[in-house]
Design an enzyme around this catalytic site. Structure first.
Site, mmCIF file in Angstrom:
data_model
loop_
_atom_site.group_PDB
_atom_site.id
_atom_site.type_symbol
_atom_site.label_atom_id
_atom_site.label_comp_id
_atom_site.label_asym_id
_atom_site.label_seq_id
_atom_site.Cartn_x
_atom_site.Cartn_y
_atom_site.Cartn_z
ATOM 1 N N LYS A 11 0.842 -1.201 0.000
ATOM 2 C CA LYS A 11 0.000 0.000 0.000
ATOM 3 C C LYS A 11 0.880 1.255 0.000
ATOM 4 C CE LYS A 11 -3.629 -2.395 2.679
ATOM 5 N NZ LYS A 11 -4.358 -2.406 3.970
ATOM 6 N N TYR A 51 -12.365 -3.857 -3.058
ATOM 7 C CA TYR A 51 -13.082 -3.861 -1.776
ATOM 8 C C TYR A 51 -14.582 -3.823 -2.051
ATOM 9 C CZ TYR A 51 -8.533 -2.547 0.312
ATOM 10 O OH TYR A 51 -7.214 -2.521 0.717
ATOM 11 N N ARG A 121 -0.065 -14.761 4.722
ATOM 12 C CA ARG A 121 -0.825 -14.156 5.835
ATOM 13 C C ARG A 121 -0.024 -14.263 7.140
ATOM 14 N NH1 ARG A 121 -5.360 -10.886 4.891
ATOM 15 N NH2 ARG A 121 -5.780 -11.157 7.104
ATOM 16 N N THR A 127 -4.182 -7.994 11.179
ATOM 17 C CA THR A 127 -4.669 -6.767 10.532
ATOM 18 C C THR A 127 -4.287 -5.507 11.312
ATOM 19 O OG1 THR A 127 -6.568 -7.992 9.685
ATOM 20 C CG2 THR A 127 -6.776 -5.587 9.728
ATOM 21 N N ARG A 138 3.760 -6.564 9.688
ATOM 22 C CA ARG A 138 2.963 -5.520 10.353
ATOM 23 C C ARG A 138 3.424 -5.286 11.791
ATOM 24 N NH1 ARG A 138 -2.877 -7.595 7.971
ATOM 25 N NH2 ARG A 138 -2.926 -6.310 6.087
ATOM 26 N N ASN A 158 -1.328 -0.465 7.634
ATOM 27 C CA ASN A 158 -0.709 -1.758 7.955
ATOM 28 C C ASN A 158 0.120 -2.283 6.786
ATOM 29 O OD1 ASN A 158 -2.767 -2.524 6.277
ATOM 30 N ND2 ASN A 158 -3.927 -3.639 7.814
ATOM 31 N N HIS A 161 -1.655 -5.366 1.622
ATOM 32 C CA HIS A 161 -2.823 -6.224 1.490
ATOM 33 C C HIS A 161 -2.337 -7.612 1.123
ATOM 34 C CE1 HIS A 161 -6.614 -7.927 0.178
ATOM 35 N NE2 HIS A 161 -5.936 -8.398 -0.853
ATOM 36 N N GLU A 172 -8.948 -11.829 -6.824
ATOM 37 C CA GLU A 172 -8.087 -10.635 -6.816
ATOM 38 C C GLU A 172 -6.981 -10.709 -7.883
ATOM 39 O OE1 GLU A 172 -8.738 -9.485 -2.111
ATOM 40 O OE2 GLU A 172 -6.857 -10.403 -2.704
HETATM 41 P P1 IDP Z 1 -6.639 -7.652 6.221
HETATM 42 O O1 IDP Z 1 -5.954 -6.552 5.438
HETATM 43 O O2 IDP Z 1 -5.766 -8.144 7.354
HETATM 44 O O3 IDP Z 1 -7.121 -8.772 5.347
HETATM 45 P P2 IDP Z 1 -9.428 -6.786 6.414
HETATM 46 O O4 IDP Z 1 -10.349 -7.152 7.512
HETATM 47 O O5 IDP Z 1 -9.606 -7.439 5.091
HETATM 48 O O6 IDP Z 1 -7.916 -7.011 6.928
HETATM 49 O O7 IDP Z 1 -9.495 -5.194 6.252
HETATM 50 C C1 IDP Z 1 -8.994 -4.563 5.122
HETATM 51 C C2 IDP Z 1 -8.239 -3.320 5.523
HETATM 52 O O8 IDP Z 1 -9.115 -2.379 6.148
HETATM 53 C C3 IDP Z 1 -7.137 -3.502 6.548
HETATM 54 O O9 IDP Z 1 -5.937 -3.977 5.980
HETATM 55 C C4 IDP Z 1 -6.989 -2.104 7.125
HETATM 56 O O10 IDP Z 1 -6.160 -1.276 6.311
HETATM 57 C C5 IDP Z 1 -8.413 -1.562 7.053
HETATM 58 N N1 IDP Z 1 -9.093 -1.644 8.343
HETATM 59 C C6 IDP Z 1 -9.546 -2.765 8.942
HETATM 60 N N2 IDP Z 1 -10.109 -2.458 10.128
HETATM 61 C C7 IDP Z 1 -10.013 -1.112 10.262
HETATM 62 C C8 IDP Z 1 -10.413 -0.171 11.285
HETATM 63 O O11 IDP Z 1 -10.945 -0.519 12.336
HETATM 64 N N3 IDP Z 1 -10.146 1.130 11.047
HETATM 65 C C9 IDP Z 1 -9.528 1.567 9.924
HETATM 66 N N4 IDP Z 1 -9.129 0.723 8.970
HETATM 67 C C10 IDP Z 1 -9.377 -0.590 9.124
HETATM 68 MG MG MG Z 2 -8.665 -8.852 3.926
#
Ligand code: IDP
Ligand code: MG
Length: 194
Positions: A11, A51, A121, A127, A138, A158, A161, A172
């Site tokens: 990202k 998304y 992962r 996350t 991360r 973080n 992706h 994807e």
């Molecule tokens: P992942 O990236 O670990 O798969 P997902 O649940 O798919 O996590 O969420 C996608 C992205 O959304 C995360 O990587 C993060 O950047 C963002 N995100 C997730 N939860 C939050 C939150 O509570 N606040 C702001 N951004 C969030």
């Molecule tokens: Mg995800």
């Protein structure tokens, strides 16, 4: 066993912090094979497809992670986000995510190997960087949390992706890469690990 493929997107925060090499090294050294790679500016259209609003469980999942983080920190979600409904919170976060992923160039990659999705992962970590173990990408390079991100009305920084499961990976990879951008070659480890 058929080798799996998974999508990784570095990202804008990872690109701007100069962490591209550091992150690629971690996937390379475990034995995964880089089979596609490009830098691009993500369009709103691609971000919307990456998304998808239609994936209710994904939107709700983001809301649930936020609610868990708030609970741990003793924060009232109604005060902070105006609601405690995970889907409504997820929708707000998704909009921040689209803004973030389109805010600067990203590096998109496809990594291949046995258990590629799970392995990537594991190396990526939780996350929420605050919860991610040391030793994960991360956990080692970020301290961000839902609390910090939501207070500033932005997505969690973080760094990358990574596809969540093989089905998501297939969707994807097809979305981000055409067939002729994905390459095939042999890595030396493949013989040793046979
Ligand atoms: P992942 O990236 O670990 O798969 P997902 O649940 O798919 O996590 O969420 C996608 C992205 O959304 C995360 O990587 C993060 O950047 C963002 N995100 C997730 N939860 C939050 C939150 O509570 N606040 C702001 N951004 C969030
Ligand atoms: Mg995800």
């Amino acid at each position: 066993m058929k080798p799996e493929r998974t999508l990784v997107v570095l990202k804008p925060d990872a690109v701007k912090r100069g962490l591209i090499g550091e992150i690629i090294t971690r996937f390379e050294r475990v034995g995964l094979k880089l089979v596609a790679c490009k830098m691009l500016q993500v369009s709103r259209e691609l971000a919307d497809k990456h998304y998808p609003l239609s994936r209710r469980e994904f939107i709700e999942g983001m809301g649930k992670k936020t609610l868990e983080n708030y609970k741990d920190m003793g924060v009232d979600p109604k005060k902070e986000m105006g609601t405690d409904d995970p889907y409504e919170i997820g929708k707000v976060i998704r909009e921040w995510l689209v803004e973030m992923i389109t805010s600067g160039p990203v590096l998109a990659m496809v990594w291949e190997g046995p258990h590629a999705v799970e392995l990537v992962r594991k190396i990526t970590g939780h996350t929420l960087p605050l919860k991610a173990e040391p030793g994960t990408i991360r956990g080692d390079f970020s301290f961000d949390s839902s609390y910090l991100a939501n207070a500033k009305k932005r997505a969690i920084k973080n760094l990358l992706h990574a596809s969540g499961d093989p089905e998501e990976a297939e969707y994807e990879i097809n979305l981000w890469f055409s067939k002729d951008e994905i390459h095939s070659y042999e890595r030396a480890e493949e013989k040793v690990m046979e």
